[in-house]
Design a protein around this motif. Structure first.
Motif, mmCIF file in Angstrom:
data_model
loop_
_atom_site.group_PDB
_atom_site.id
_atom_site.type_symbol
_atom_site.label_atom_id
_atom_site.label_comp_id
_atom_site.label_asym_id
_atom_site.label_seq_id
_atom_site.Cartn_x
_atom_site.Cartn_y
_atom_site.Cartn_z
ATOM 1 N N THR A 50 0.754 -1.216 -0.014
ATOM 2 C CA THR A 50 -0.144 0.095 -0.072
ATOM 3 C C THR A 50 1.035 1.318 0.048
ATOM 4 N N ILE A 51 1.784 1.296 0.956
ATOM 5 C CA ILE A 51 2.814 2.513 0.888
ATOM 6 C C ILE A 51 3.579 2.580 -0.384
ATOM 7 N N VAL A 52 4.115 1.501 -0.961
ATOM 8 C CA VAL A 52 4.952 1.667 -2.298
ATOM 9 C C VAL A 52 3.987 1.933 -3.496
ATOM 10 N N ASP A 53 2.943 1.167 -3.343
ATOM 11 C CA ASP A 53 1.858 1.715 -4.565
ATOM 12 C C ASP A 53 1.588 3.316 -4.730
ATOM 13 N N ARG A 54 1.218 4.062 -3.369
ATOM 14 C CA ARG A 54 0.837 5.166 -3.270
ATOM 15 C C ARG A 54 1.958 6.162 -3.646
ATOM 16 N N PHE A 55 3.337 5.711 -3.074
ATOM 17 C CA PHE A 55 4.490 6.381 -3.389
ATOM 18 C C PHE A 55 4.782 6.409 -5.008
ATOM 19 N N TYR A 56 4.560 5.203 -5.618
ATOM 20 C CA TYR A 56 4.983 5.249 -7.108
ATOM 21 C C TYR A 56 3.813 5.879 -7.895
ATOM 22 N N GLU A 57 2.607 6.123 -7.414
ATOM 23 C CA GLU A 57 1.548 6.958 -7.966
ATOM 24 C C GLU A 57 1.888 8.443 -8.071
ATOM 25 N N GLY A 58 2.685 8.773 -7.042
ATOM 26 C CA GLY A 58 3.277 10.074 -7.109
ATOM 27 C C GLY A 58 4.353 10.271 -7.834
ATOM 28 N N VAL A 59 5.335 9.393 -7.707
ATOM 29 C CA VAL A 59 6.397 9.520 -8.557
ATOM 30 C C VAL A 59 6.097 9.570 -10.033
ATOM 31 N N ALA A 60 5.227 8.670 -10.547
ATOM 32 C CA ALA A 60 4.815 8.559 -11.890
ATOM 33 C C ALA A 60 4.539 10.005 -12.718
ATOM 34 N N THR A 61 4.114 10.857 -11.754
ATOM 35 C CA THR A 61 3.779 12.242 -12.388
ATOM 36 C C THR A 61 4.689 13.278 -11.865
ATOM 37 N N ASP A 62 5.549 13.027 -11.073
ATOM 38 C CA ASP A 62 6.815 14.088 -10.671
ATOM 39 C C ASP A 62 7.625 14.691 -11.467
ATOM 40 N N GLU A 63 7.626 15.502 -12.041
ATOM 41 C CA GLU A 63 8.491 16.084 -13.101
ATOM 42 C C GLU A 63 10.089 15.966 -12.744
ATOM 43 N N LEU A 64 10.254 16.058 -11.435
ATOM 44 C CA LEU A 64 11.624 15.828 -11.215
ATOM 45 C C LEU A 64 12.325 14.430 -10.908
ATOM 46 N N LEU A 65 11.226 13.649 -10.322
ATOM 47 C CA LEU A 65 11.738 12.080 -10.068
ATOM 48 C C LEU A 65 11.453 11.215 -11.357
ATOM 49 N N ARG A 66 10.558 11.416 -11.880
ATOM 50 C CA ARG A 66 10.171 10.494 -12.890
ATOM 51 C C ARG A 66 11.224 10.110 -14.123
ATOM 52 N N PRO A 67 11.891 11.237 -14.508
ATOM 53 C CA PRO A 67 12.968 10.972 -15.491
ATOM 54 C C PRO A 67 14.072 10.186 -14.920
ATOM 55 N N ARG A 68 14.059 9.869 -13.620
ATOM 56 C CA ARG A 68 15.121 9.232 -13.061
ATOM 57 C C ARG A 68 15.068 7.886 -13.088
ATOM 58 N N ASP A 69 13.859 7.248 -13.334
ATOM 59 C CA ASP A 69 13.532 5.909 -13.586
ATOM 60 C C ASP A 69 13.364 5.665 -15.102
ATOM 61 N N PRO A 70 14.383 4.825 -15.634
ATOM 62 C CA PRO A 70 14.232 4.435 -17.376
ATOM 63 C C PRO A 70 13.327 3.832 -17.408
ATOM 64 N N GLU A 71 12.696 2.783 -16.522
ATOM 65 C CA GLU A 71 11.722 1.933 -17.149
ATOM 66 C C GLU A 71 10.391 2.601 -17.389
ATOM 67 N N GLU A 72 9.677 2.385 -18.596
ATOM 68 C CA GLU A 72 8.475 3.013 -18.946
ATOM 69 C C GLU A 72 7.184 2.429 -17.848
ATOM 70 N N ASP A 73 7.486 1.009 -17.259
ATOM 71 C CA ASP A 73 6.417 0.648 -16.291
ATOM 72 C C ASP A 73 7.131 0.740 -15.140
ATOM 73 N N LEU A 74 6.617 1.537 -14.141
ATOM 74 C CA LEU A 74 7.221 1.540 -12.851
ATOM 75 C C LEU A 74 7.095 0.416 -11.834
ATOM 76 N N GLY A 75 6.207 -0.578 -12.589
ATOM 77 C CA GLY A 75 5.899 -1.823 -11.598
ATOM 78 C C GLY A 75 7.157 -2.575 -11.410
ATOM 79 N N PRO A 76 8.015 -2.807 -12.039
ATOM 80 C CA PRO A 76 9.233 -3.505 -11.453
ATOM 81 C C PRO A 76 9.878 -2.979 -10.544
ATOM 82 N N ALA A 77 10.236 -1.198 -10.728
ATOM 83 C CA ALA A 77 10.859 -0.592 -9.610
ATOM 84 C C ALA A 77 9.974 -0.554 -8.387
ATOM 85 N N ALA A 78 8.612 -0.782 -7.990
ATOM 86 C CA ALA A 78 7.795 -0.696 -7.243
ATOM 87 C C ALA A 78 8.040 -2.139 -6.462
ATOM 88 N N ASP A 79 8.122 -2.998 -7.280
ATOM 89 C CA ASP A 79 8.228 -4.297 -6.747
ATOM 90 C C ASP A 79 9.457 -4.509 -5.864
#
Length: 125
Positions: free
Chosen positions: A17-46
């Protein structure tokens, strides 16, 4: 029998729950999102969930699959600035707020992540 913090807070479901909500925010964050090269953030969240599960006393799946966490080394290719740290904490705070933790559990978790986030800063620019 000793209860781990992981068990105390509700185990994997709470961490996810914590990680899913965290990545919901990261997915649309202009500063953080470009740092994760994976299109799908699922593997990073896992990976992040498995790390937190292990850190708080759950199964060692993270280390079994990836070895020692070596957080600073794994994040070394990215400029982790004070601004990035603050954005990261905003999204993690949202994750904690989504979990059903006691005030004491929340404080313990928050204390860990704020220290860990500061430790990860590797650039002032």
């Amino acid at each position: 029998m000793t209860t781990t913090f992981y068990e105390e807070i509700g185990g994997s479901d709470t961490i996810r729950t914590i990680v899913d909500r965290f990545y919901e925010g990261v997915a649309t964050d202009e500063l953080l999102r470009p740092r994760d090269p994976e299109e799908d953030l699922g593997p990073a969240a896992d990976r992040f969930a498995l790390f937190l599960i292990q850190y708080w006393g759950g199964p060692t799946t993270y280390s079994d699959n990836r070895g020692h966490p070596r957080l600073r080394m794994r994040h070394a290719p990215f400029a982790v600035t004070p601004a990035a740290k603050e954005r990261w904490l905003v999204h993690f705070r949202a994750g904690l707020d989504a979990a059903d933790l006691t005030p004491e559990q929340d404080a313990q978790f928050w204390d860990y992540v704020t220290h860990a986030a500061q430790f990860m800063v590797n650039s002032l620019e």
